[in-house]
Design a protein around this motif. Structure first.
Motif, short mmCIF file in Angstrom:
data_model
loop_
_atom_site.label_atom_id
_atom_site.label_comp_id
_atom_site.label_asym_id
_atom_site.label_seq_id
_atom_site.Cartn_x
_atom_site.Cartn_y
_atom_site.Cartn_z
N GLY A 160 -17.99 31.45 -52.90
CA GLY A 160 -18.17 30.37 -51.93
C GLY A 160 -19.48 29.61 -52.11
N GLN A 161 -20.41 30.18 -52.84
CA GLN A 161 -21.70 29.52 -53.10
C GLN A 161 -21.69 28.70 -54.39
N ILE A 162 -20.62 28.76 -55.13
CA ILE A 162 -20.52 28.00 -56.38
C ILE A 162 -19.88 26.65 -56.09
N TYR A 163 -20.57 25.60 -56.49
CA TYR A 163 -20.04 24.24 -56.32
C TYR A 163 -19.61 23.76 -57.70
N MET A 164 -18.35 23.94 -57.99
CA MET A 164 -17.81 23.67 -59.32
C MET A 164 -18.03 22.22 -59.79
N PRO A 165 -17.94 21.19 -58.94
CA PRO A 165 -18.18 19.84 -59.46
C PRO A 165 -19.56 19.68 -60.12
N VAL A 166 -20.56 20.39 -59.63
CA VAL A 166 -21.89 20.32 -60.25
C VAL A 166 -21.86 20.98 -61.62
N LEU A 167 -21.16 22.11 -61.74
CA LEU A 167 -21.06 22.77 -63.03
C LEU A 167 -20.32 21.90 -64.04
N LEU A 168 -19.24 21.30 -63.57
CA LEU A 168 -18.45 20.44 -64.46
C LEU A 168 -19.23 19.20 -64.88
N ALA A 169 -20.10 18.72 -64.02
CA ALA A 169 -20.93 17.55 -64.35
C ALA A 169 -21.94 17.87 -65.46
N ALA A 170 -22.23 19.16 -65.66
CA ALA A 170 -23.17 19.56 -66.71
C ALA A 170 -22.52 19.52 -68.10
N LEU A 171 -21.21 19.40 -68.14
CA LEU A 171 -20.52 19.31 -69.43
C LEU A 171 -20.69 17.92 -70.02
N PRO A 172 -20.58 17.80 -71.34
CA PRO A 172 -20.64 16.47 -71.95
C PRO A 172 -19.58 15.54 -71.36
N ALA A 173 -19.90 14.27 -71.26
CA ALA A 173 -18.99 13.29 -70.66
C ALA A 173 -17.70 13.14 -71.47
N ASP A 174 -17.80 13.18 -72.78
CA ASP A 174 -16.62 13.04 -73.62
C ASP A 174 -15.76 14.30 -73.49
N GLU A 175 -14.47 14.09 -73.23
CA GLU A 175 -13.55 15.21 -73.01
C GLU A 175 -13.52 16.19 -74.19
N ARG A 176 -13.45 15.67 -75.41
CA ARG A 176 -13.41 16.56 -76.58
C ARG A 176 -14.72 17.33 -76.75
N ASP A 177 -15.84 16.65 -76.48
CA ASP A 177 -17.12 17.34 -76.55
C ASP A 177 -17.23 18.41 -75.46
N ALA A 178 -16.71 18.11 -74.27
CA ALA A 178 -16.73 19.08 -73.18
C ALA A 178 -15.89 20.30 -73.54
N GLU A 179 -14.70 20.06 -74.09
CA GLU A 179 -13.84 21.16 -74.52
C GLU A 179 -14.52 22.00 -75.59
N SER A 180 -15.14 21.34 -76.53
CA SER A 180 -15.82 22.04 -77.61
C SER A 180 -17.00 22.86 -77.08
N SER A 181 -17.71 22.34 -76.10
CA SER A 181 -18.90 23.04 -75.58
C SER A 181 -18.56 24.35 -74.87
#
Length: 174
Positions: A111-132
């Motif tokens: 309940g203390q994890i705010y997933m949108p913030v974690l997802l925002a830390a991924l690269p903007a490009d979808e393929r780069d995010a997947e790769s990371s």
């Protein structure tokens, strides 16, 4: 059929009844049949969720809760659920689980994890995010972020309900 992670929230009494049934049955049938409304299919999301937490630098106590929510632990004796021909995890390791107090703690921390913030830390490009995060096999229908957010929310809500109802959680790959 793909092997995916399954979770079931059950009362301790059901687990005891399954253990007794397996011990009394000549073919070790535990009569494992939790209600469909208390089962969650996490697909292949667990490793990706944990990896997002690592990449985003999630605080260790929260990352550990995320890991435990999908890995369980070995404190519960669940080997009887993995006995041929009635194994619930024929393609994976022996089922694991979390007891009632562990479920409550994991629920509180998720309940203390705010997933949108974690997802925002991924690269903007979808393929780069997947790769990371090590996602292989091509793009996820609907997008990686939507997939992970949906599965994290389902996981968090699943544990919240289990904690409110004082249930334990059994995890396996099927």
């Amino acid at each position: 059929m793909a092997v995916t992670q399954q979770l079931a929230r059950i009362p301790e009494g059901l687990l005891a009844a399954c253990r007794q049934s397996a011990a009394a049955s000549s073919d070790h049938d535990p009569h494992w049949d939790p209600p469909a409304s208390d089962i969650l299919d996490l697909d292949w999301a667990p490793a990706l969720l944990k990896r997002v937490g690592e990449v985003a630098g999630l605080e260790e106590v929260l990352l550990d809760a995320l890991r435990r929510s999908t890995d369980g632990d070995t404190a519960l004796d669940l080997g009887f659920l993995n006995t041929h021909p009635h194994a619930i995890a024929p393609f994976g390791a022996t089922p694991t689980g979390l007891g009632v107090s562990e479920v409550a703690r994991v629920s509180e921390l998720l309940g203390q994890i705010y997933m949108p913030v974690l997802l925002a830390a991924l690269p903007a490009d979808e393929r780069d995010a997947e790769s990371s995060i090590g996602q292989m096999g091509g793009p996820i229908t609907g997008g990686l972020r939507a997939y992970l957010l949906e599965h994290f929310n389902a996981l968090r809500n699943f544990y919240l309900d289990a904690a409110k109802r004082h249930l334990l959680v059994v995890l396996w790959w099927d």
